[in-house]
Structures are given as structure tokens and as C-alpha cells.
Design a protein around this motif. Structure first.
Motif, PDB file in Angstrom:
ATOM      1  N   SER A  25      -2.194 -71.985 -35.084  1.00 48.24           N
ATOM      2  CA  SER A  25      -1.904 -72.654 -36.370  1.00 48.24           C
ATOM      3  C   SER A  25      -3.770 -72.780 -36.400  1.00 48.24           C
ATOM      4  CB  SER A  25      -1.061 -73.482 -36.092  1.00 48.24           C
ATOM      5  OG  SER A  25      -1.202 -74.767 -36.930  1.00 48.24           O
ATOM      6  N   ARG A  26      -4.299 -73.453 -34.741  1.00 47.26           N
ATOM      7  CA  ARG A  26      -5.693 -73.741 -35.040  1.00 47.26           C
ATOM      8  C   ARG A  26      -6.890 -72.607 -35.519  1.00 47.26           C
ATOM      9  NH1 ARG A  26      -4.162 -75.681 -30.140  1.00 47.26           N
ATOM     10  NH2 ARG A  26      -5.257 -73.821 -28.693  1.00 47.26           N
ATOM     11  N   ILE A  27      -6.063 -71.181 -35.283  1.00 53.81           N
ATOM     12  CA  ILE A  27      -7.371 -70.862 -35.529  1.00 53.81           C
ATOM     13  C   ILE A  27      -7.312 -70.263 -37.250  1.00 53.81           C
ATOM     14  CG2 ILE A  27      -7.438 -67.862 -35.704  1.00 53.81           C
ATOM     15  CD1 ILE A  27      -7.165 -67.529 -32.907  1.00 53.81           C
ATOM     16  N   TRP A  28      -5.891 -70.270 -37.659  1.00 58.61           N
ATOM     17  CA  TRP A  28      -6.146 -70.477 -39.346  1.00 58.61           C
ATOM     18  C   TRP A  28      -6.166 -71.527 -39.747  1.00 58.61           C
ATOM     19  CZ3 TRP A  28       0.121 -68.409 -39.810  1.00 58.61           C
ATOM     20  CH2 TRP A  28       0.298 -67.063 -39.540  1.00 58.61           C
ATOM     21  N   ARG A  29      -5.673 -72.687 -39.307  1.00 54.88           N
ATOM     22  CA  ARG A  29      -6.907 -74.182 -39.812  1.00 54.88           C
ATOM     23  C   ARG A  29      -8.549 -73.592 -40.163  1.00 54.88           C
ATOM     24  NH1 ARG A  29      -3.807 -77.200 -37.780  1.00 54.88           N
ATOM     25  NH2 ARG A  29      -5.133 -77.494 -36.022  1.00 54.88           N
ATOM     26  N   ALA A  30      -8.818 -73.385 -39.032  1.00 47.84           N
ATOM     27  CA  ALA A  30      -9.956 -73.231 -38.813  1.00 47.84           C
ATOM     28  C   ALA A  30     -10.777 -72.196 -40.093  1.00 47.84           C
ATOM     29  CB  ALA A  30     -10.808 -73.049 -37.640  1.00 47.84           C
ATOM     30  N   PHE A  31     -10.661 -71.794 -40.038  1.00 48.65           N
ATOM     31  CA  PHE A  31     -10.933 -70.603 -41.118  1.00 48.65           C
ATOM     32  C   PHE A  31     -10.211 -70.534 -42.275  1.00 48.65           C
ATOM     33  CE2 PHE A  31     -12.051 -68.013 -36.859  1.00 48.65           C
ATOM     34  CZ  PHE A  31     -13.492 -67.571 -37.385  1.00 48.65           C
ATOM     35  N   GLY A  32      -9.989 -71.354 -42.581  1.00 53.84           N
ATOM     36  CA  GLY A  32      -8.929 -71.586 -44.056  1.00 53.84           C
ATOM     37  C   GLY A  32      -7.667 -70.614 -43.979  1.00 53.84           C
ATOM     38  N   LEU A  33      -7.080 -70.243 -43.638  1.00 47.84           N
ATOM     39  CA  LEU A  33      -6.185 -68.565 -43.814  1.00 47.84           C
ATOM     40  C   LEU A  33      -4.322 -69.488 -43.973  1.00 47.84           C
ATOM     41  CD1 LEU A  33      -7.048 -65.773 -41.507  1.00 47.84           C
ATOM     42  CD2 LEU A  33      -7.981 -66.871 -44.009  1.00 47.84           C
ATOM     43  N   LYS A  34      -4.264 -69.197 -45.038  1.00 47.19           N
ATOM     44  CA  LYS A  34      -2.074 -69.693 -45.146  1.00 47.19           C
ATOM     45  C   LYS A  34      -1.675 -69.100 -45.497  1.00 47.19           C
ATOM     46  CE  LYS A  34      -4.990 -74.367 -46.768  1.00 47.19           C
ATOM     47  NZ  LYS A  34      -4.609 -75.493 -47.295  1.00 47.19           N
TER      48      LYS A  34
END
Length: 201
Positions: A130-139
Motif C-alpha cells: 500500500s505504501r509503495i502504490w501510494r508513493a508512486f500514485g498507482l491505483k
């Protein structure tokens, strides 16, 4: 007068020079690393600590510090020393693995990844995913269609953009402009009411 000790020459391999030149050209992110790279590149040209300091625009102790660290540890010596506290457990390679799987693969029969399925596939925790996706704007879970990037430098480019937001240059204002290609200005859904005689226009 105590003689000045002779400096060990800074000799670069072709690979080191290429990496340092790439770091030194950065203008938006990792400015500390860019400066250290310029110091080492200038030291490799020869000259005293004072001459290098004057050319690069830094103090003599700064040149001496990064020159010595490069001679001792090469490229790894230019990174920041570990800060006290809990050590980092997720490496850049593992972060890149998550991003590539998110963008270039699908989880079997499912149409998109969830934090649970990605955590199972990579051996990380759901909170880490979740932190990685949030940091890179991936949804991947929040879109109906998904376009995969074929740019081989996508991860590096995203790191630069994210780094710009997390650590902008000093006295800089970071703005984001998002083009909404599928949106257009349209007329009002309700007609404009006529102006009353007593109402100023």
C-alpha cells in the motif's frame, strides 16, 4: 611549516565517470548527490582542494569530505550515511519489482492486483504494498481500464517525479498540472435566468 600531505589521485573507470556524469546532470531531484558527483568529477581532473572548491563553489572541507569518501568507498561513498533508528528493509530492487508487476502483469484470473494478491506474490506485507502504490500514485483497484507503460525508464522517471514532491529544491514551489483530455467545457445544464429590472448586471 608542516608540509601538506600528498593527495591520492582520483582515477575514474569509464563506468564510474558515466554514472557520475548522469548524477551531476540532475536539476530537479537529488541535488546533494548531483553536487557530490560534480566535486568528484572535478577532482578527477586534478588540482588542489582549494582549486576544486573554487571551481565548484563549495568550501574546502566539503571537497575534502566527499573526495575522501569516494576514494575509500567509490560510488557508494557518495550516498548519505545511514541515520540512527530502524534500518530500511525494502530495497529499491524490491520496490521496482512491485511496480513492474503492477504495470506489466495481472494476477491470474483477476483483472487487477489487490494489496493482498501483490503481497502474496512478492512476499511483502499488505501495508508495504500500500505504501509503495501510494508513493508512486498507482491505483490498480480504482480504475475500470488499465494502460500499461512500455517505457523501460518508467520507474526511474517516476522516482524523479516523486522525489521532486518529497524533497523539492530549496525555495522552490512545486506545481502539478494534469491534462484532462476527456473533459471539455460545456454549457450550463439549466438556462440562465433573465436579469430583473432592479438587479444590477
Amino acid at each position: 611549516m608542516v608540509p601538506t600531505p600528498k593527495l591520492e589521485p582520483v582515477v575514474l573507470t569509464d563506468e564510474e565517470r558515466s554514472v557520475l556524469s548522469g548524477w551531476a546532470r540532475r536539476r530537479k531531484t537529488a541535488q546533494d548527490l548531483a553536487l557530490r558527483s560534480r566535486i568528484v568529477l572535478r577532482c578527477a581532473e586534478g588540482g588542489s582542494i582549494g582549486e576544486v572548491a573554487a571551481d565548484v563553489g563549495v568550501s574546502r572541507p566539503t571537497v575534502s569530505k566527499w573526495r575522501s569518501r569516494f576514494v575509500a568507498n567509490r560510488l557508494e561513498g557518495l550516498s548519505d550515511e545511514p541515520r540512527p533508528g530502524r534500518p530500511r528493509v525494502i530495497t529499491d530492487d524490491r520496490v521496482e519489482q512491485v511496480i513492474i508487476k503492477t504495470l506489466e502483469e495481472t494476477p491470474g484470473r483477476d483483472t487487477h492486483w489487490s494489496t493482498r494478491s501483490m503481497a502474496s506474490a512478492t512476499g511483502m506485507s499488505q501495508s508495504a504494498i500500500s505504501r509503495i502504490w501510494r508513493a508512486f500514485g498507482l491505483k490498480p483497484h480504482a480504475v475500470e481500464t488499465w494502460k500499461l507503460s512500455t517505457d523501460p525508464q518508467f520507474v526511474d522517471k517516476v522516482r524523479d517525479v516523486v522525489g521532486l514532491y518529497l524533497a523539492p529544491p530549496q525555495n522552490a514551489l512545486v506545481l502539478a498540472v494534469d491534462e484532462k483530455s476527456q473533459m471539455q467545457a460545456i454549457d450550463r445544464s439549466a438556462p440562465i435566468l433573465p436579469i430583473m429590472p432592479t438587479t444590477p448586471s
